[in-house]
Design a protein around this motif. Structure first.
Motif, PDB file in Angstrom:
ATOM      1  N   LEU A 198      13.408   4.440  40.401  1.00 39.01           N
ATOM      2  CA  LEU A 198      13.930   5.775  40.128  1.00 39.01           C
ATOM      3  C   LEU A 198      14.023   6.570  41.433  1.00 39.01           C
ATOM      4  O   LEU A 198      13.316   6.282  42.395  1.00 39.01           O
ATOM      5  N   PRO A 199      14.879   7.589  41.498  1.00 38.09           N
ATOM      6  CA  PRO A 199      15.037   8.372  42.724  1.00 38.09           C
ATOM      7  C   PRO A 199      13.801   9.198  43.065  1.00 38.09           C
ATOM      8  O   PRO A 199      13.026   9.578  42.178  1.00 38.09           O
ATOM      9  N   ILE A 200      13.630   9.484  44.361  1.00 34.78           N
ATOM     10  CA  ILE A 200      12.465  10.255  44.822  1.00 34.78           C
ATOM     11  C   ILE A 200      12.870  11.312  45.855  1.00 34.78           C
ATOM     12  O   ILE A 200      12.021  11.768  46.621  1.00 34.78           O
ATOM     13  N   ASP A 201      14.127  11.706  45.886  1.00 35.99           N
ATOM     14  CA  ASP A 201      14.615  12.601  46.941  1.00 35.99           C
ATOM     15  C   ASP A 201      13.823  13.911  47.023  1.00 35.99           C
ATOM     16  O   ASP A 201      13.459  14.355  48.121  1.00 35.99           O
ATOM     17  N   HIS A 202      13.568  14.539  45.890  1.00 35.15           N
ATOM     18  CA  HIS A 202      12.841  15.823  45.902  1.00 35.15           C
ATOM     19  C   HIS A 202      11.345  15.606  46.131  1.00 35.15           C
ATOM     20  O   HIS A 202      10.698  16.421  46.800  1.00 35.15           O
ATOM     21  N   LEU A 203      10.798  14.533  45.607  1.00 33.80           N
ATOM     22  CA  LEU A 203       9.395  14.215  45.884  1.00 33.80           C
ATOM     23  C   LEU A 203       9.194  13.983  47.372  1.00 33.80           C
ATOM     24  O   LEU A 203       8.188  14.410  47.960  1.00 33.80           O
ATOM     25  N   ALA A 204      10.152  13.316  48.007  1.00 33.49           N
ATOM     26  CA  ALA A 204      10.068  13.069  49.449  1.00 33.49           C
ATOM     27  C   ALA A 204      10.060  14.377  50.229  1.00 33.49           C
ATOM     28  O   ALA A 204       9.342  14.516  51.231  1.00 33.49           O
ATOM     29  N   ARG A 205      10.819  15.353  49.773  1.00 32.20           N
ATOM     30  CA  ARG A 205      10.835  16.659  50.443  1.00 32.20           C
ATOM     31  C   ARG A 205       9.490  17.365  50.278  1.00 32.20           C
ATOM     32  O   ARG A 205       9.018  18.036  51.198  1.00 32.20           O
ATOM     33  N   GLY A 206       8.880  17.211  49.123  1.00 32.87           N
ATOM     34  CA  GLY A 206       7.560  17.801  48.914  1.00 32.87           C
ATOM     35  C   GLY A 206       6.513  17.177  49.827  1.00 32.87           C
ATOM     36  O   GLY A 206       5.661  17.874  50.398  1.00 32.87           O
ATOM     37  N   ILE A 207       6.566  15.846  49.977  1.00 33.73           N
ATOM     38  CA  ILE A 207       5.643  15.155  50.873  1.00 33.73           C
ATOM     39  C   ILE A 207       5.883  15.592  52.314  1.00 33.73           C
ATOM     40  O   ILE A 207       4.939  15.870  53.073  1.00 33.73           O
ATOM     41  N   ALA A 208       7.150  15.673  52.709  1.00 28.57           N
ATOM     42  CA  ALA A 208       7.489  16.098  54.073  1.00 28.57           C
ATOM     43  C   ALA A 208       6.945  17.492  54.359  1.00 28.57           C
ATOM     44  O   ALA A 208       6.420  17.755  55.449  1.00 28.57           O
ATOM     45  N   ALA A 209       7.061  18.381  53.385  1.00 28.78           N
ATOM     46  CA  ALA A 209       6.588  19.755  53.574  1.00 28.78           C
ATOM     47  C   ALA A 209       5.078  19.800  53.802  1.00 28.78           C
ATOM     48  O   ALA A 209       4.577  20.671  54.522  1.00 28.78           O
ATOM     49  N   ALA A 210       4.338  18.856  53.208  1.00 31.83           N
ATOM     50  CA  ALA A 210       2.887  18.817  53.399  1.00 31.83           C
ATOM     51  C   ALA A 210       2.537  18.593  54.865  1.00 31.83           C
ATOM     52  O   ALA A 210       1.516  19.104  55.358  1.00 31.83           O
ATOM     53  N   PHE A 211       3.374  17.828  55.576  1.00 29.40           N
ATOM     54  CA  PHE A 211       3.125  17.561  56.990  1.00 29.40           C
ATOM     55  C   PHE A 211       3.414  18.788  57.867  1.00 29.40           C
ATOM     56  O   PHE A 211       3.073  18.798  59.044  1.00 29.40           O
ATOM     57  N   LEU A 212       4.023  19.811  57.292  1.00 28.05           N
ATOM     58  CA  LEU A 212       4.307  21.049  58.017  1.00 28.05           C
ATOM     59  C   LEU A 212       3.346  22.170  57.655  1.00 28.05           C
ATOM     60  O   LEU A 212       3.499  23.303  58.119  1.00 28.05           O
ATOM     61  N   PHE A 213       2.340  21.855  56.846  1.00 34.42           N
ATOM     62  CA  PHE A 213       1.362  22.854  56.404  1.00 34.42           C
ATOM     63  C   PHE A 213       0.348  23.068  57.528  1.00 34.42           C
ATOM     64  O   PHE A 213      -0.642  22.354  57.642  1.00 34.42           O
ATOM     65  N   ASP A 214       0.612  24.037  58.374  1.00 34.02           N
ATOM     66  CA  ASP A 214      -0.177  24.278  59.585  1.00 34.02           C
ATOM     67  C   ASP A 214      -1.004  25.550  59.414  1.00 34.02           C
ATOM     68  O   ASP A 214      -0.559  26.648  59.760  1.00 34.02           O
TER      69      ASP A 214
END
Length: 265
Positions: A198-214
């Motif tokens: 199944l697609p994960i495009d929006h989940l991937a964006r959520g994971i990416a945003a976690a790496f920007l949580f500074d």
């Protein structure tokens, strides 16, 4: 092992054989899943420091198989189930997943509260998309009714948007390494979705945003940011998510990270 089950094991370790026999026949230690948002107190100077503010919605699912006798009369608000794991994953991969992604994307957009984040159309689209992606996997795995689960997703979004909760994105997003753990709210639904192709495009964006949580006041955020600075985002994503460089999942997260970083800048 759930906390209630662990409690039962601890109690049994301090009893005699005869007492354990009686306990096994008469007392059940049932694990449960509780779905309710409890934000931090709005004021440290509240009249009663023990007061806790909560939302109106609540769900309390209890493992029926662990009980030793029927619940009679029924306990108000309790849902007995023979499929507790389904409820646990639905809550973790919907409520907790959506809460975290809202916080991380809200942080990227410079917003302070969860309700403010969901008022942003771009954030709302990503959060709703992520919950639908994870939801499709939950429906496949546990047999939830697709339309009912869609209604559950919309209820969750409405709960996040409640301004009375005063839920700060920094509070909700704290400890990003724990939230990026295998099987937890971000990687759990992502891996499950991929298992069903199944697609994960929006989940991937959520994971990416976690790496920007500074957030300087959060040790895990500091550690994550330092890791990205030291080894680069591509390697950091591999180390923390388990997705190898060159995989479709890894590529989606890296691409989303670079796009979101531009917004954060």
């Amino acid at each position: 092992m759930g906390q209630t089950e662990a409690l039962g094991k601890f109690v049994r370790s301090h009893l005699s054989e005869e007492e354990n026999t009686w306990l096994s026949e008469n007392i059940g230690f049932a694990n449960c899943s509780v779905d309710r948002i409890v934000p931090a107190p709005s004021s440290p100077h509240a009249e009663n420091p023990l007061d806790v503010g909560v939302e109106d919605f609540s769900e309390w699912a209890v493992d029926q198989a662990a009980l030793r006798a029927p619940i009679d009369p029924p306990v108000q608000g309790m849902t007995l189930t023979g499929s507790l794991q389904a409820y646990i994953e639905r809550k973790l991969f919907t409520l907790n997943c959506g809460h975290a992604i809202t916080a991380y994307l809200g942080f990227v957009h410079g917003l302070d509260r969860v309700d403010q984040a969901l008022a942003n159309e771009e954030v709302l689209e990503d959060v709703r998309g992520a919950l639908r992606e994870g939801g499709a996997a939950l429906v496949k795995k546990h047999g939830f009714d697709a339309k009912e689960h869609e209604r559950y997703v919309e209820r969750v979004l409405a709960r996040f948007a409640n301004p009375k909760l005063h839920d700060d994105v920094e509070r909700v997003g704290r400890q990003p390494l724990r939230k990026l753990a295998k099987g937890d709210r971000l990687l759990g639904p992502t891996v499950m979705a991929r298992e069903y192709d199944l697609p994960i495009d929006h989940l991937a964006r959520g994971i990416a945003a976690a790496f920007l949580f500074d957030v300087k006041g959060d040790p895990q955020s500091v550690e994550l940011t330092r890791k990205v600075d030291q080894v680069g985002i591509e390697r950091a994503i591999t180390e923390y998510t388990g997705f190898d460089a060159g995989s479709d999942e890894h590529a989606k997260i890296v691409s989303a990270y670079k796009e979101l970083k531009e917004k954060r800048s």
